[in-house]
Motif scaffolding. Structure first.
Motif, PDB file in Angstrom:
ATOM      1  N   UNK A 138     -10.012  12.899  39.943  1.00  0.00           N
ATOM      2  CA  UNK A 138     -10.520  14.019  40.753  1.00  0.00           C
ATOM      3  C   UNK A 138      -9.843  14.103  42.119  1.00  0.00           C
ATOM      4  N   UNK A 139      -8.933  13.175  42.390  1.00  0.00           N
ATOM      5  CA  UNK A 139      -8.231  13.168  43.678  1.00  0.00           C
ATOM      6  C   UNK A 139      -7.023  14.098  43.591  1.00  0.00           C
ATOM      7  N   UNK A 140      -7.307  15.390  43.579  1.00  0.00           N
ATOM      8  CA  UNK A 140      -6.251  16.389  43.406  1.00  0.00           C
ATOM      9  C   UNK A 140      -6.536  17.569  44.317  1.00  0.00           C
ATOM     10  N   UNK A 165     -10.880   8.595  32.894  1.00  0.00           N
ATOM     11  CA  UNK A 165     -10.933   7.213  32.408  1.00  0.00           C
ATOM     12  C   UNK A 165     -10.624   7.156  30.915  1.00  0.00           C
ATOM     13  N   UNK A 166     -11.170   8.110  30.150  1.00  0.00           N
ATOM     14  CA  UNK A 166     -10.876   8.154  28.724  1.00  0.00           C
ATOM     15  C   UNK A 166      -9.388   8.410  28.486  1.00  0.00           C
ATOM     16  N   UNK A 167      -8.788   9.298  29.286  1.00  0.00           N
ATOM     17  CA  UNK A 167      -7.357   9.563  29.140  1.00  0.00           C
ATOM     18  C   UNK A 167      -6.531   8.302  29.399  1.00  0.00           C
ATOM     19  N   UNK A 168      -6.954   7.475  30.375  1.00  0.00           N
ATOM     20  CA  UNK A 168      -6.248   6.210  30.638  1.00  0.00           C
ATOM     21  C   UNK A 168      -6.348   5.276  29.433  1.00  0.00           C
ATOM     22  N   UNK A 169      -7.529   5.216  28.825  1.00  0.00           N
ATOM     23  CA  UNK A 169      -7.714   4.361  27.650  1.00  0.00           C
ATOM     24  C   UNK A 169      -6.831   4.838  26.498  1.00  0.00           C
ATOM     25  N   UNK A 225     -12.901  -2.492  39.136  1.00  0.00           N
ATOM     26  CA  UNK A 225     -12.097  -1.752  40.107  1.00  0.00           C
ATOM     27  C   UNK A 225     -11.133  -0.793  39.429  1.00  0.00           C
ATOM     28  N   UNK A 226     -10.607  -1.193  38.260  1.00  0.00           N
ATOM     29  CA  UNK A 226      -9.699  -0.306  37.525  1.00  0.00           C
ATOM     30  C   UNK A 226     -10.439   0.955  37.090  1.00  0.00           C
ATOM     31  N   UNK A 227     -11.665   0.781  36.608  1.00  0.00           N
ATOM     32  CA  UNK A 227     -12.463   1.942  36.195  1.00  0.00           C
ATOM     33  C   UNK A 227     -12.684   2.892  37.363  1.00  0.00           C
ATOM     34  N   UNK A 228     -13.019   2.306  38.511  1.00  0.00           N
ATOM     35  CA  UNK A 228     -13.253   3.122  39.704  1.00  0.00           C
ATOM     36  C   UNK A 228     -11.986   3.866  40.093  1.00  0.00           C
ATOM     37  N   UNK A 229     -10.865   3.172  40.028  1.00  0.00           N
ATOM     38  CA  UNK A 229      -9.592   3.798  40.405  1.00  0.00           C
ATOM     39  C   UNK A 229      -9.253   4.975  39.485  1.00  0.00           C
ATOM     40  N   UNK A 230      -9.445   4.793  38.180  1.00  0.00           N
ATOM     41  CA  UNK A 230      -9.124   5.867  37.242  1.00  0.00           C
ATOM     42  C   UNK A 230     -10.101   7.033  37.387  1.00  0.00           C
ATOM     43  N   UNK A 231     -11.371   6.708  37.620  1.00  0.00           N
ATOM     44  CA  UNK A 231     -12.372   7.762  37.808  1.00  0.00           C
ATOM     45  C   UNK A 231     -12.058   8.616  39.027  1.00  0.00           C
TER      46      UNK A 231
END
Length: 424
Positions: A50-52, A285-289, A40-46
Motif C-alpha cells: 500500500x506504500x504507493x 502478502x499473498x502475491x509475495x508468497x 517483520x517480513x509479513x509487516x514489510x510486505x503488507x
C-alpha cells in the motif's frame, strides 16, 4: 503441499463468509509462520503493497463519490435525462443508462452506484409501469459503467501495480465505457419493442430548461477532473482532491450537504478506504508468497506451452477473471492476478493499457455473476427482492456486456486508440 493448504484455507474462509481481507491474511500469516519467516517480513510486505503514491488517489475518489451521493447529483441528472427524452418509448431504460454514465464521471465504484442510484431509479421506473425485474436488471448492469469510465478506482489500483500512467489508462477506458452504455441501450431498445403499455410523458421546454440549469454545475466536475489530468494540469491525486472539493461546495450551495453531515461522509469514506487498503495489503502478502513459490513462472510456462496465440491467451484470461470476480472482491483479484498475468501478457505482445481495461471489464462482469456477485447482494436489500430474482433481471443485460468484452478482446485498438491520439 503448502500451496494446496494455503488455497484450501482461503477457500474455506471465503465459504464461511469471512471478510475477504482476513480470509487472505489468516492463511498467509500461517504460511509465513510455518515456513520459518519473520513477522517483520509479513509487516514489510503488507505495508509495501500500500506504500504507493498513485494509491493516494483512491480515498479521494471515494470521498468524491460519497459527497456526490449525499449532494443529490444523481437526482438532478435523472430529472434532466427524463426531461430530455421522456417522450421516447422506454425512456426510463435509457435514462437509467444515461444517469449511470453521467454519474460515472464522479464515482468509480459499481457498488456505490448500485446502492445510491438504485434507491432513486428502481422505484421511479416501477411507478411508470415497468417490471421490477427489468428495473433492477438495467440498474445493476449500468452500474458497471462507473468503475470502467474514469475516474476509476480499479484503474488507479491497476496503474499502481502495473507501473503504467494512470492518465493513459483513464483515456484507454473511455471508449469501452461508452460501448458498454451503447450495448445496454441496444438491449433496452430490443426489450421495449416487445412492450405495448409503457408510459411516457409529453415534451416540456420549461421543464427541460429548469432541469438543464440544475445539472450544468455538476456536469463541470468531469471536465475539471479529466481535463485537468489529460491536460497535464493535475496528477490523478490532485484531480481527485479538486473534484471532491468542487462537489462539496456544490452540495453546500444546494443545501443538500450540511456541515453536520461531514462527519458521516468522512466515516463512510474512511470505512470504504480501510476495507480496500486491508485487501490490498493482504493481497500483497499473498502475491509475495506466490512469487516465493514460483507460481507465476509455473503459470507462464503452462500457458506458453498450451498456446502461442494472443487471442486464445486473452480468452483464457477472460474466463479466469470472470470466475474469480464472481467469488472474490475485485481489488483482491487485481492485486493477486496482475503481477502474475501481466508479464505473461507481455510475452504474448499484449499492450499493458489494453490488458488493464480488459481486466477491469472482466472483474466488473464478475460483480453480476453468482454465487457472490457483489452488485446482486447490494441491490437485493435496496429493492427488497431476493438475490436470485435480481440475477434473473440482470441476466439478459450480461449479453451486451459480454459482447463488448469480446470486441475488446479481439480489437485491442478499442482501448489503445484514444491514448495514442492524445500522445499518452
Amino acid at each position: 503441499m503448502s500451496m494446496v493448504l494455503l488455497a484450501a484455507g482461503i477457500a474455506v474462509l471465503l465459504a464461511l463468509r469471512v471478510p475477504v481481507a482476513f480470509a487472505l491474511l489468516g492463511p498467509c500469516l500461517s504460511y509465513v509462520t510455518f515456513n520459518g519467516q519473520s513477522v517483520g517480513l509479513s509487516t514489510r510486505e503488507l505495508t509495501g503493497a500500500i506504500d504507493s503514491f498513485p494509491l493516494l488517489a483512491v480515498p479521494l475518489f471515494i470521498l468524491l463519490g460519497v459527497i456526490a451521493n449525499h449532494a443529490g447529483i444523481a437526482d438532478r441528472m435523472f430529472d434532466f435525462a427524463l426531461a430530455l427524452i421522456g417522450r421516447v418509448k422506454g425512456s426510463l431504460g435509457y435514462v437509467n443508462i444515461g444517469v449511470s454514465l453521467g454519474f460515472s464521471w464522479m464515482s468509480g465504484s459499481a457498488l456505490a452506484d448500485a446502492a445510491g442510484l438504485g434507491k432513486v431509479e428502481v422505484p421511479a421506473i416501477v411507478r411508470k409501469g415497468y417490471s421490477k425485474r427489468f428495473s433492477v436488471g438495467i440498474t445493476a448492469a449500468s452500474s458497471l459503467i462507473g468503475p470502467v469510465m474514469p475516474p476509476s478506482i480499479p484503474a488507479v489500483i491497476y496503474a499502481s501495480i502495473a507501473a503504467v500512467s494512470t492518465g493513459a489508462l483513464f483515456a484507454a477506458s473511455v471508449l469501452p465505457a461508452f460501448l458498454m452504455a451503447s450495448g445496454l441501450a441496444i438491449a433496452v431498445f430490443v426489450w421495449v419493442r416487445r412492450q405495448h403499455d409503457l408510459q411516457s410523458q409529453p415534451f416540456d421546454w420549461a421543464r427541460l430548461r429548469r432541469a438543464t440549469t440544475r445539472v450544468l454545475a455538476p456536469l463541470l466536475c468531469p471536465v475539471i477532473i479529466l481535463g485537468g489530468i489529460l491536460g497535464g494540469f493535475f496528477t490523478p491525486t490532485e484531480a481527485a482532491a479538486v473534484g471532491a472539493t468542487y462537489v462539496l461546495v456544490l452540495g453546500l450551495c444546494y443545501r443538500a450537504v450540511r456541515l453536520r453531515d461531514l462527519g458521516g461522509i468522512l466515516r463512510d469514506t474512511a470505512a470504504t478506504t480501510a476495507s480496500i487498503t486491508l485487501i490490498i495489503g493482504a493481497s500483497g502478502l499473498l502475491a509475495w508468497i506466490l512469487a516465493r513459490e514460483q507460481v507465476p513462472g509455473a503459470v507462464a510456462d503452462w500457458m506458453l506451452g498450451f498456446t502461442d496465440s494472443q487471442v486464445v491467451f486473452l480468452l483464457m484470461v477472460n474466463v479466469l477473471l470472470i470466475v474469480l470476480g464472481a467469488v472474490l472482491e475485485g481489488t483482491s483479484v487485481l492485486v493477486i492476478t496482475v503481477p502474475i498475468l501481466l508479464p505473461i501478457a507481455a510475452e504474448f505482445g499484449v499492450n499493458p493499457l489494453h490488458f488493464g481495461v480488459l481486466t477491469i471489464v472482466n472483474l466488473m462482469i464478475g460483480l453480476l455473476t453468482p454465487p457472490i456477485g457483489a452488485v446482486l447482494y447490494v441491490l437485493s436489500p435496496v429493492t427488497r427482492m431476493p438475490v436470485h430474482e435480481v440475477f434473473r433481471g440482470t441476466a439478459p443485460f450480461l449479453v451486451p456486456l459480454v459482447a463488448v468484452l469480446l470486441l475488446l478482446t479481439f480489437v485491442p485498438s478499442v482501448a489503445t486508440f484514444l491514448p495514442q491520439v492524445l500522445g499518452l
